[in-house]
Design an enzyme around this catalytic site. Sequence first.
Site, short mmCIF file in Angstrom:
data_model
loop_
_atom_site.label_atom_id
_atom_site.label_comp_id
_atom_site.label_asym_id
_atom_site.label_seq_id
_atom_site.Cartn_x
_atom_site.Cartn_y
_atom_site.Cartn_z
N HIS A 184 -2.48 1.48 16.20
CA HIS A 184 -1.73 2.65 15.72
C HIS A 184 -2.62 3.54 14.86
O HIS A 184 -3.70 3.13 14.41
CB HIS A 184 -0.48 2.20 14.95
N HIS A 198 -6.26 1.71 14.44
CA HIS A 198 -6.58 0.35 13.96
C HIS A 198 -5.41 -0.57 14.27
O HIS A 198 -4.31 -0.12 14.55
CB HIS A 198 -6.81 0.36 12.44
N ASP A 208 -3.48 -3.84 12.20
CA ASP A 208 -3.45 -4.38 10.84
C ASP A 208 -3.98 -5.81 10.85
O ASP A 208 -3.64 -6.60 11.73
CB ASP A 208 -2.02 -4.38 10.28
N LYS A 219 0.88 -1.17 0.00
CA LYS A 219 0.00 0.00 0.00
C LYS A 219 0.92 1.22 0.00
O LYS A 219 1.94 1.22 0.69
CB LYS A 219 -0.85 0.00 1.28
O1 LIG Z 1 1.62 5.66 7.47
C1 LIG Z 1 1.93 4.94 8.43
O2 LIG Z 1 2.96 5.13 9.09
C2 LIG Z 1 1.03 3.80 8.86
C3 LIG Z 1 -0.05 3.49 7.88
C4 LIG Z 1 -0.94 2.40 8.36
O3 LIG Z 1 -1.02 2.13 9.53
C5 LIG Z 1 -1.74 1.60 7.41
O4 LIG Z 1 -1.83 1.99 6.23
O5 LIG Z 1 -2.25 0.55 7.84
FE LIG Z 2 -1.70 0.09 9.80
#
Ligand SMILES: O=C(O)CCC(=O)C(=O)O
Ligand SMILES: [Fe+2]
Length: 333
Positions: free
Chosen positions: A274, A218, A220, A199
Amino acid sequence: MEVLRVQSIASRTVDTIPSKFIRPESERPDVGRIGRAPQLPVIDLSNPDQESLVQDMAKAAQEWGIFQIINHGIPQQVVEELQRVGKEFFELPQVEKERIARNSASPSLEGYGTQLQKDLQGKLSWVDFLFHNIWPPSRINFDKWPKKPASYTASNEEYAKHLQNVVDKLLGTLSLGLGIEEEVLKKSLGGDEFVYLLKINYYPPCPRPDLTLGVVAHTDMSALTVLVPNDVPGLQVCKDDQWFIADYIPNALVVHIGDQIEILSNGKYKSVLHRTTVNKEKARMSWPVFCSPPDECMIGPLPHLTDETNNPPKYKTKSFKDYAYCKLNKLPQ
Ligand SMILES: O=C(O)CCC(=O)C(=O)O
Ligand SMILES: [Fe+2]
């Protein structure tokens, strides 16, 4: 149907943001008040002392669910290329990016898009993104990979090639940290069918970073996530019910323990809660790779780690596909 991207909204706003992006007070990043993490644990993947490597990583995965890795073996120039081509893609005119837009009617996450999850408050997040698989080859759909810049494909393939060694090392070390054979976690996650979904998060500059979030709080749903950040800070992690601003050292990769490893470990390793904040002047970007089992893979607490009397399973066993469906639709697991 035209979809309004956050990048376009950001380019038109000067000192306000649309109300749909304003989070309720209890969710705002509150940067002035929350603490700075003492330092996310740093794990040196080249540590020749296997026992201390295993112990340090297991401790970080238990206490934080997130750590940074250094001396990971991916050449700096490979990481910089990944960042360069991703940044160039997001800087293309909007029509170019829309060529690979995600089809919101399709179950696949792949493609360029905005806001994935249904937000219970009906709020939007200050981020656009691009998703596409980078491994294994049988899961790659080049239709959703940018054609511009021309070196996009080669740079991403090169990163994926190196990343596999890192992920294997992480899974092996985390297995040993659970007191089980080195290959158990990888095998339980589908072995060579383990899927790597890249992503790219693009958080445009935001006139009111105090009112909104990039990605809301959230965990992951992957097994683990390996993330390349850019030089704009913004990650916050929750530890012992407290939010911290996470600093990371240049050139380190950030590893998040995801839900599937928390489940396999029967809760010994923690899937880190996070979220991300945005920046007033600069675009923040990040490149997480979500490493997840294939859809039909059944995931539950490892029998090696549970017993019905002293340590009963704390999680249901279900296919990754069912888990993901519940998570994305905010249904109970
Ligand atoms: O941008 C970030 O440091 C984390 C992004 C994130 O947590 C996600 O896309 O699941
Ligand atoms: Fe994340």
